[in-house]
Design a protein around this motif. Structure first.
Motif, mmCIF file in Angstrom:
data_model
loop_
_atom_site.group_PDB
_atom_site.id
_atom_site.type_symbol
_atom_site.label_atom_id
_atom_site.label_comp_id
_atom_site.label_asym_id
_atom_site.label_seq_id
_atom_site.Cartn_x
_atom_site.Cartn_y
_atom_site.Cartn_z
ATOM 1 N N GLY A 53 -10.039 -1.844 -0.876
ATOM 2 C CA GLY A 53 -8.870 -2.546 -1.349
ATOM 3 C C GLY A 53 -8.153 -1.938 -2.166
ATOM 4 O O GLY A 53 -8.556 -0.558 -2.896
ATOM 5 N N ILE A 54 -6.916 -2.205 -3.006
ATOM 6 C CA ILE A 54 -6.237 -1.951 -3.838
ATOM 7 C C ILE A 54 -6.805 -2.393 -5.023
ATOM 8 O O ILE A 54 -6.993 -3.483 -5.542
ATOM 9 C CB ILE A 54 -4.920 -2.205 -3.673
ATOM 10 C CG1 ILE A 54 -4.185 -1.503 -2.567
ATOM 11 C CG2 ILE A 54 -4.124 -1.645 -5.105
ATOM 12 C CD1 ILE A 54 -2.592 -1.888 -2.389
ATOM 13 N N LEU A 55 -7.526 -1.387 -5.920
ATOM 14 C CA LEU A 55 -8.035 -1.861 -7.138
ATOM 15 C C LEU A 55 -7.310 -1.878 -8.413
ATOM 16 O O LEU A 55 -7.449 -2.540 -9.320
ATOM 17 C CB LEU A 55 -9.247 -0.743 -7.459
ATOM 18 C CG LEU A 55 -10.329 -0.192 -6.408
ATOM 19 C CD1 LEU A 55 -11.347 0.729 -6.904
ATOM 20 C CD2 LEU A 55 -10.873 -1.654 -6.071
ATOM 21 N N VAL A 56 -5.990 -1.103 -8.547
ATOM 22 C CA VAL A 56 -5.252 -1.022 -9.495
ATOM 23 C C VAL A 56 -3.812 -1.724 -9.095
ATOM 24 O O VAL A 56 -3.201 -1.426 -8.059
ATOM 25 C CB VAL A 56 -4.758 0.422 -10.089
ATOM 26 C CG1 VAL A 56 -3.704 0.237 -11.165
ATOM 27 C CG2 VAL A 56 -6.031 0.957 -10.372
ATOM 28 N N PRO A 57 -3.369 -2.997 -9.620
ATOM 29 C CA PRO A 57 -2.212 -3.601 -9.251
ATOM 30 C C PRO A 57 -0.996 -2.768 -9.698
ATOM 31 O O PRO A 57 -0.898 -1.794 -10.282
ATOM 32 C CB PRO A 57 -2.148 -4.557 -10.177
ATOM 33 C CG PRO A 57 -3.460 -4.917 -10.580
ATOM 34 C CD PRO A 57 -4.291 -3.611 -10.795
ATOM 35 N N LEU A 58 0.046 -2.986 -8.811
ATOM 36 C CA LEU A 58 1.295 -2.271 -8.618
ATOM 37 C C LEU A 58 2.102 -2.914 -9.686
ATOM 38 O O LEU A 58 2.299 -4.275 -9.712
ATOM 39 C CB LEU A 58 1.982 -2.147 -7.445
ATOM 40 C CG LEU A 58 1.450 -1.131 -6.581
ATOM 41 C CD1 LEU A 58 0.050 -1.505 -5.890
ATOM 42 C CD2 LEU A 58 2.507 -0.888 -5.145
ATOM 43 N N LEU A 59 2.908 -2.121 -10.549
ATOM 44 C CA LEU A 59 4.141 -2.885 -11.425
ATOM 45 C C LEU A 59 5.293 -2.922 -10.810
ATOM 46 O O LEU A 59 5.729 -2.103 -10.084
ATOM 47 C CB LEU A 59 4.203 -1.757 -12.609
ATOM 48 C CG LEU A 59 3.067 -1.560 -13.506
ATOM 49 C CD1 LEU A 59 3.291 -0.611 -14.560
ATOM 50 C CD2 LEU A 59 2.369 -2.927 -13.983
ATOM 51 N N VAL A 60 5.628 -4.043 -10.620
ATOM 52 C CA VAL A 60 6.835 -4.452 -9.721
ATOM 53 C C VAL A 60 8.030 -5.240 -10.593
ATOM 54 O O VAL A 60 7.823 -5.544 -11.595
ATOM 55 C CB VAL A 60 6.686 -5.282 -8.580
ATOM 56 C CG1 VAL A 60 5.173 -4.593 -7.679
ATOM 57 C CG2 VAL A 60 6.254 -6.676 -9.089
ATOM 58 N N ARG A 61 9.157 -5.266 -9.940
ATOM 59 C CA ARG A 61 10.509 -5.875 -10.386
ATOM 60 C C ARG A 61 10.976 -6.849 -9.250
ATOM 61 O O ARG A 61 10.647 -6.541 -7.997
ATOM 62 C CB ARG A 61 11.304 -5.167 -11.058
ATOM 63 C CG ARG A 61 12.296 -4.393 -10.216
ATOM 64 C CD ARG A 61 13.495 -3.763 -10.818
ATOM 65 N NE ARG A 61 14.288 -2.883 -10.154
ATOM 66 C CZ ARG A 61 15.163 -3.183 -9.128
ATOM 67 N NH1 ARG A 61 15.235 -4.461 -8.722
ATOM 68 N NH2 ARG A 61 15.709 -2.254 -8.460
ATOM 69 N N ALA A 62 11.729 -7.840 -9.565
ATOM 70 C CA ALA A 62 12.098 -8.603 -8.595
ATOM 71 C C ALA A 62 13.462 -7.932 -7.829
ATOM 72 O O ALA A 62 14.164 -7.238 -8.695
ATOM 73 C CB ALA A 62 12.748 -9.940 -9.110
ATOM 74 N N GLY A 63 13.471 -7.818 -6.650
ATOM 75 C CA GLY A 63 14.783 -7.354 -6.046
ATOM 76 C C GLY A 63 16.053 -8.081 -6.217
ATOM 77 O O GLY A 63 16.120 -9.383 -6.276
ATOM 78 N N ASP A 64 17.109 -7.501 -6.229
ATOM 79 C CA ASP A 64 18.405 -8.098 -6.398
ATOM 80 C C ASP A 64 18.747 -8.388 -5.037
ATOM 81 O O ASP A 64 18.459 -8.071 -3.834
ATOM 82 C CB ASP A 64 19.320 -7.019 -6.978
ATOM 83 C CG ASP A 64 18.952 -6.666 -8.359
ATOM 84 O OD1 ASP A 64 18.593 -7.513 -9.015
ATOM 85 O OD2 ASP A 64 19.504 -5.643 -8.674
#
Length: 662
Positions: A53-64
């Motif tokens: 699996g993905i062990l490190v979360p991704l940093l995200v923002r909300a889309g426009d």
């Protein structure tokens, strides 16, 4: 559209860990690597994600509203590309939950887009190795570790082998003092102490990889061995031979039973030997190309005489037959039975060419050793020239081979002026000429051995010629490409008072070296400077070779150097030796009378003496007067008379003795 707005609203109000379906995620345009294509490591990353699996979360923002996806990744581009590959292959569904952390304000988003991508440091391979080592100590088996990390089992075994390295070696790898390739070489060593010694060298900044390879390759026989081509894998395994594969896949497979390989190779060569000896050619088995020439035979000359038209035609015919045979047989596996037939035919063709090239000589033997295309190579050996046999034809060959203006001779000495030596050889036999130059050589050996500074000068000059001036060179399996060949003459032992004295000194030094228990260079370093210089003079002296086997082959360049050395040494052979019976026996009675004249001896008894009596008379007169003939001077050993009678076989046999082993 309603769903898009709902996700955005939720994202703006929450900064904790969430999971977003993969199909709702895209890459933010402000991601510093947004436009970079997928790299070659993405499939490997996909395997890892599928496994753990993905062990490190991704940093995200909300889309426009203008964005295609409701959630955009500020970092983690490679993880999304790997997920895309897994979804496309059907390994994962498009609703795979991706762990994310939403960045709400602009400052946090900017930091996520830049800092998270720019400041992340890749894990060092040394840390991976240590981690694998810890897993193995916790009794995780190879298959379990491979499944957990999405590595292949062979990769885990390799990393596990590296984890067994001495801790000092791991430190050197992490510090950049060892490369991964060098660490793998160290891992092949079983002795941890030796591993640490090499690692300490690396940490000190002087890691000697060549020494490590020498330790690894000492006594190692692999599938690249020349003998293996002739033996073949099937034959080797059937005889019980073992194959050991290199764990890291970087070195050829090791043959665990070298003796089986040698026995099989010798058995394969046996039919070749039988066929050639049936043809009347003696065959020697040699360990390699650098074999010592057997007594009673001579190696082929470096260059061959120009061919006559009839010889060219004969060789063309041999070549045509050889090409037709090879074309009919097609490509042959060296390990097949057909290869033996082809090898025999190829050797016979080569011998036929040699007989054309050297029409005045006979091939008496072959040295066979591992090598070449079929796992076997060979070198033809000539029978020595018998005095008086084929002299006319040999003279023709000499004229064609070494006539004035020879391009080969000029090329070899393009930067060295070679004065022409005027040597009177009219009427001399080859035996007489050879003895003259042989004894004169031994005399110069004696004086040069007593002149260390001259020996040093001569050695430096020879090095200068070989390295910079001349177009030829010689090599040996040594650090310096200097060919050291002690002077000797077949069936002649060293002469007492001349080179015998020098060989006695060298033998005494050899005994001291053996008693020291040291290797050559450290032992020589322990010698006082004076002894080192004396040994240098002795070793340089015994490499002198000014003997000329035939009167048609005057070595003008060598004679010029001999004269220069003689003048520097204050050469005087009479200080150590006067003509003895062995030397005088090859003289005719007329030549012996001429020596008496040269000594100023006017004794009427000499004219009535028989040959043996005259030899004794001249030897005694020379000893009494400390006399040596002018013919033994350098650079030119001039003849003392114009004519020479043929020396009988009986006289020659009285002077022949076994060569002393020095």
């Amino acid at each position: 559209m309603t769903k898009h707005v709902a996700i955005v609203a939720e994202a703006q109000s929450v900064v904790t860990l969430q999971h977003v379906p993969f199909r709702d995620m895209g890459i933010a345009p402000e991601n510093v690597r947004a436009l970079e294509p997928a790299d070659a490591g993405i499939p490997r990353l996909a395997d890892t994600i599928l496994a753990v699996g993905i062990l490190v979360p991704l940093l995200v923002r909300a889309g426009d509203k203008k964005d295609a996806k409701p959630v955009l990744a500020l970092d983690g581009r490679r993880r999304l590309l790997a997920l895309e590959l897994l979804v496309a292959s059907g390994a994962l569904a498009d609703d795979y939950p991706v762990p994310v952390i939403h960045q709400r304000d602009k400052t946090a988003q900017m930091a996520a887009a830049l800092v998270a991508n720019d400041e992340r440091v890749a894990i060092h391979v040394a840390d991976v190795i240590m981690a694998i080592g810890k897993l193995r100590t916790r009794r995780y088996d190879t298959a379990a570790i491979a499944a957990a990390l999405a590595y292949s089992e062979v990769e885990i075994r390799r990393l596990g082998a590296l984890a067994e390295l001495d801790t000092r070696a791991i430190e050197a790898l992490r510090a950049g003092k060892l490369t991964l390739r060098q660490a793998k070489l160290l891992a092949r060593l079983l002795d941890k102490k030796v591993q640490r010694d090499f690692a300490d060298q690396a940490m000190a900044g002087y890691f000697a990889e060549h020494q490590l390879r020498e330790v690894l390759n000492g006594g190692r026989v692999d599938a690249g061995d020349a003998r293996f081509a002739l033996v073949g894998m099937e034959r080797y395994l059937a005889a019980g031979g073992r194959i050991e594969s290199d764990l890291f896949g970087e070195m050829a497979d090791t043959l665990g039973d070298p003796q089986i390989l040698q026995d099989l190779w010798a058995a394969r060569v046996a039919p070749v030997i039988d066929a050639l000896e049936t043809d009347g050619v003696k065959v020697f088995l040699a360990p390699g190309r650098g074999f010592q020439t057997p007594d009673g035979f001579e190696r082929l000359p470096w260059s061959r005489p120009p061919l006559r038209e009839d010889q060219v035609a004969a060789i063309d015919e041999i070549n045509a037959q050889s090409h037709a045979r090879q074309a009919a047989g097609g490509e042959i596996d060296p390990a097949s039975d057909d290869a033996i037939t082809e090898i025999i035919a190829a050797i016979r063709s080569d011998l036929a060419r040699l007989r054309v090239h050297f029409s005045t000589r006979t091939v008496g033997a072959l040295a066979i050793y591992p090598g070449a295309e079929y796992g076997l190579d060979f070198h033809a050996l000539l029978n020595p020239i018998v005095e008086g046999e084929g002299d006319d034809e040999a003279a023709d060959d000499d004229e064609r081979f070494s006539g004035s203006g020879s391009a080969r001779h000029e090329a070899a000495h393009a930067n060295i002026e070679v004065p022409h030596a005027e040597v009177e050889v009219e009427g001399q036999s080859n035996v007489f000429h050879e003895v003259q130059t042989d004894v004169a050589t031994r005399g110069l050996i004696r004086d040069l051995a007593d002149s260390p500074t001259v020996a040093l000068t001569s050695l430096i000059a020879q090095l200068f010629k070989g390295v910079r001036l001349a177009t030829y060179a010689s090599t040996d399996d040594a650090a310096l490409a200097i060919r050291s060949t002690p002077y000797e003459r077949q069936r002649r032992k060293p002469i007492e008072g001349l080179d015998q004295e020098v060989w006695s000194r060298i033998e005494a030094r050899k005994d001291a070296y053996v008693a020291s228990g040291l290797r050559p260079i450290p032992w020589i370093e322990t010698l006082p400077f004076g002894e080192r210089m004396a040994l240098l003079a002795e070793l340089v002296a015994v490499t002198l070779n000014l003997r000329e086997e035939r009167k048609e082959r005057i070595q003008h360049g060598a004679r010029a150097e001999a004269g220069e050395i003689a003048r520097l040494c204050g050469y005087d052979i009479a200080q150590h030796w006067t003509p003895d019976a062995a030397y005088l026996a090859v003289h005719t009675k007329k030549q012996l009378q001429a020596l008496l004249v040269e000594m100023g001896v006017d004794d009427p008894r000499a004219t009535s003496l028989k040959k043996d009596e005259l030899v004794t008379f001249v030897a005694e007169a020379a000893l009494e007067r400390r006399f040596a003939p002018r013919a033994l001077t350098w650079p030119s050993a001039a003849a003392v008379i114009d004519e020479c009678e043929t020396v009988t076989e009986e006289v020659s046999s009285t002077t022949e003795e076994p060569v002393a082993q020095n």
